[in-house]
Write a protein that holds these residues in place. Sequence first.
Motif, PDB file in Angstrom:
ATOM      1  N   SER A 160      -2.101 -18.771  40.347  1.00 43.27           N
ATOM      2  CA  SER A 160      -2.594 -19.884  39.525  1.00 43.27           C
ATOM      3  C   SER A 160      -1.668 -20.176  38.342  1.00 43.27           C
ATOM      4  CB  SER A 160      -4.032 -19.622  39.050  1.00 43.27           C
ATOM      5  OG  SER A 160      -4.058 -18.536  38.163  1.00 43.27           O
ATOM      6  N   SER A 161      -1.095 -19.125  37.751  1.00 45.44           N
ATOM      7  CA  SER A 161      -0.204 -19.383  36.620  1.00 45.44           C
ATOM      8  C   SER A 161       1.098 -20.034  37.109  1.00 45.44           C
ATOM      9  CB  SER A 161       0.088 -18.096  35.858  1.00 45.44           C
ATOM     10  OG  SER A 161       0.618 -17.121  36.719  1.00 45.44           O
ATOM     11  N   PHE A 162       1.501 -19.680  38.315  1.00 43.53           N
ATOM     12  CA  PHE A 162       2.701 -20.295  38.898  1.00 43.53           C
ATOM     13  C   PHE A 162       2.468 -21.782  39.166  1.00 43.53           C
ATOM     14  CE2 PHE A 162       5.354 -21.425  42.607  1.00 43.53           C
ATOM     15  CZ  PHE A 162       6.607 -21.072  42.130  1.00 43.53           C
ATOM     16  N   ILE A 163       1.336 -22.087  39.785  1.00 46.55           N
ATOM     17  CA  ILE A 163       1.026 -23.487  40.106  1.00 46.55           C
ATOM     18  C   ILE A 163       0.841 -24.304  38.825  1.00 46.55           C
ATOM     19  CG2 ILE A 163      -0.675 -25.017  41.208  1.00 46.55           C
ATOM     20  CD1 ILE A 163       1.203 -23.505  43.152  1.00 46.55           C
ATOM     21  N   ASP A 164       0.210 -23.671  37.828  1.00 45.09           N
ATOM     22  CA  ASP A 164       0.035 -24.337  36.538  1.00 45.09           C
ATOM     23  C   ASP A 164       1.388 -24.804  35.997  1.00 45.09           C
ATOM     24  OD1 ASP A 164      -1.803 -24.875  34.169  1.00 45.09           O
ATOM     25  OD2 ASP A 164      -0.320 -23.561  33.218  1.00 45.09           O
ATOM     26  N   GLU A 165       2.357 -23.909  36.097  1.00 43.82           N
ATOM     27  CA  GLU A 165       3.701 -24.217  35.624  1.00 43.82           C
ATOM     28  C   GLU A 165       4.313 -25.378  36.434  1.00 43.82           C
ATOM     29  OE1 GLU A 165       5.879 -20.454  35.329  1.00 43.82           O
ATOM     30  OE2 GLU A 165       7.710 -21.630  35.572  1.00 43.82           O
ATOM     31  N   MET A 166       4.153 -25.312  37.750  1.00 38.96           N
ATOM     32  CA  MET A 166       4.715 -26.354  38.624  1.00 38.96           C
ATOM     33  C   MET A 166       4.053 -27.709  38.351  1.00 38.96           C
ATOM     34  SD  MET A 166       7.022 -25.008  40.452  1.00 38.96           S
ATOM     35  CE  MET A 166       7.484 -23.553  39.554  1.00 38.96           C
TER      36      MET A 166
END
Lengths: 199, 727
Positions: free
Chosen positions: B593-599
């Motif tokens: 989720s933190s990765f997708i948030d960044e993307m």
Amino acid sequence: MKKISHAWQKYLQQGFINKKYWQDFRENAQAASVELQEIKEYKDAIPIIEKIIAETGAQQLGAVGEDDNKNLLMVYTALQKQHKLYTDKFAIVKNAPQLDIGFSTAEFGVGETGSVCVDNYAYEARLISMLPPINIVFMDKNNIVNTMTDAFAVLEDVFTEGYTGFVTGPSRTSDIERVLTLGVHGPSRFILFAVENAG
Amino acid sequence: MIEMQSRNIKNEINEKIHDEILRSNLANFAQQYPLARAKAYANVDSIDELRDELKNMKQYAVNHIEQLADEFESSLEKRGAKVLRAKDGNELKEQLLKICRENNVHNIVKSKSMATEEIKLNDYLQEKGLHIKETDLGEWMLSVAGQHPSHMVMPAIHLNRNQCAHFFSDELKEDIPEDIPYMVQTARRVLRKEFLQADMGISGANFGIAENGAIGLVTNEGNARIVTTIPPIHVIIIGYEKLIPKISDASKIMRLLPRNGTGQRMVSYLTMIDGPTPVIREKDGKMVEENKKLYAILLDNGRLQAAHDPVMKEVYQCVRCASCLNVCPIWSTVGGNVYGHIYSGGIGAILTGLLNGMDEFAQFSDLCIGCRKCTTVCPGEINIPDLIQELRNRRVTQKGLSTPEKIIFQRIMTNRKIFHSLLRAAALGQKPVKSGKFIRNLPLFFAKMTDGRSLPTIASTPFRDRAETLLQQGPKQAKMRIAFFSGCNLDFVFPETGESVVKVLHDVGAEVVYPQQQTCCGKPIIGAGDLATARKLAKQNIEALETAEADYIIVACPTCGETLEKSYQELLADDVVWFKRAQNIAAKIREFSSFIDEMYKKENRMAVVHGSQKITYHDSCHMKRGLGIYKQPRELLNAAGNYDFVEMTNADECCGMAGSFGMKYADLSVQLMDKKLDGIEATGAQTVAVACPSCMIQIGGGLDKKAPQIKVKHIADILAENIVNND
């Protein structure tokens, strides 16, 4: 009276005390159930004490701290005219279990917590402040330090032996159902006279 | 010890779960405590700064413990006190009895000493014919009732006024009404007599100052002041961990202890005693003033060994405020009596292990679910769950695993093919290992249904069998190459969520690969303390992930994420080559989720929307306190098309799953889950989002039974839905 220091004022005046901490002290002390009485002169305490004695029906009183404070001596002498008030340490000890009110002194207050620092090297000072159901304490209103850190910085200079500490309101417990109840082993009322012209 | 062997913790827990008085007292307290604590700290600039100061001071103390002990001893002896050292409880008891005999002592009053409870001093002195009284109201009631304290600061929190009145009446042989002020006054009257007739006062110490030999005692009742004033003899019993270098160091304790312990800016009485002080007594009809006899006994009983233990010396940072209990989801549900006989909660497990022995520790050490809530409040910044884990590891090294654990961990889990065939067999309903003991040691699974919770079934087609087709649907021109580490739950229980993860990753332009050689991350095995087996799994996974040659490794299970990112390096720290490989893998790990948030932020897809369906979010313990991720999932939900995000109360409190705990202590686990479900229902949300598959099992299982209209969804599923809608 035996004290851990007779020169508290000297150490406190090394930049620790300031009138501006009074508001904090008042707020925190009252939150800790300290009954605060702000007075100008020591003698202003007398009518207030008379009222407390009358209301509570107190009969036997004990008092310490008058030997190096002539204003306090004056207060106690005034009270002695009407009431049985012991100031001799042996008399205090002998009558301690029956005392209704104990009078004692505090060296300074702590703004952050509403605590007062007490010099209790003398045995009689400890009995006076713990055994009677009411403890009435006199303190110089100008002697307030900011935080506990400052309070211990003062002790770093003063505390080389003996018995001292901090009192923050009356004795309390919440051991039964977490209901706050005052006056378990120590006093149920902690009345503090903060004297403006104490010096 | 007989008492220990006969313990049945599950029965004890069951009894506590059904103790209505206890439950309501604890529930009320759990509600009040965080507010009281916050209020007490409101006039402090930075709590963390104070915590750092305390930690640093205590670390200095433990690193110089012998020096401090010598200094404390010589400071006190210089002032006329006698200082003794006791290596254990037995030696202390003998020393104390000798002092009593030499001074013709009969009546003793005691205050503020858990160390004496630790060594069961009262029983011993009573056997020797001495009259000894606890003077703290709560402890006195408990001693009258023959019970143990259930909390280090609030010993009688498990009782109500009716029970207390009953104990009073029994002890005093008079009818005591259920009126709290009356009971308190009665205690005052009764114990006052004890104070006045005592020949000796025994106290503990909250701290002992090396530079001047003073001790500090913290009480609200004032009993410590009387215990240290009236009797002509005072014995201080102090553990080495209480020693601090300087007077000013005491303020570092005092600015935190009352605020954290009882939500007070200061306790009623902080008493400090330095050397013998005067006492006035009547002797032969005459009043005389003389100095008290002052003794101090420094108690070791495992403390010095702990001080020299590179890991366990962290316990010296404890100031016994018990705030770790106050926020512990287990303590808040069953109270403190299911732990060791004196020290309760997580810190209690550690102290019991170090001071009372590992056999006692092992009986209840798994009651720590590793939620790490305690680490957010501990004034000494002790990593309580990590220390418990360390002790568990040592226990396994010393005693070995139980037989089913040994078979499962060492034969099944290290062989991916056998392990996965077993899971497939379970999916077919063959249930080859249906016995409870087997099951709870697996990463999840086929455990029995409980009254309050359904457990999911193993999917008929695991994610690994779906991967090949799915992964071909990726973008034509990939911006990055991602390896997906699914973990057992997304592989075998929620393969559809695994598919959602891949879909969302494809949508941000990633090529996704799934290394088929990956296996269980090893967390349950680490938890059980079998580090040798865990190391094997770590190496298998590192090898599998290396072959993927990916830019990032994505995990959608925070527990796996934490294990891959942190634990592997710890496990392989002694092997230079493998440590380096673990480090390289760790550098690529990203939580989904933190990765997708960044993307999404990069792609400007994060506008807040208010959809028609209310959704709330539950923080997994490993996600929030393990990985420090809690903002990003909320941001994603706020931007999710069909949904309107609402916060729930206590969103970060453990749902009760906690790995094998949820299976072993199923009934207790359900209690924790019910609190969580109440919080979810109160929001009026139709959906609760999670970012952790274990929480998904637990909350999903509870909702199925209690509120089937509410759905639990992994955040990957919600994001994947959105992609469909956008098409």
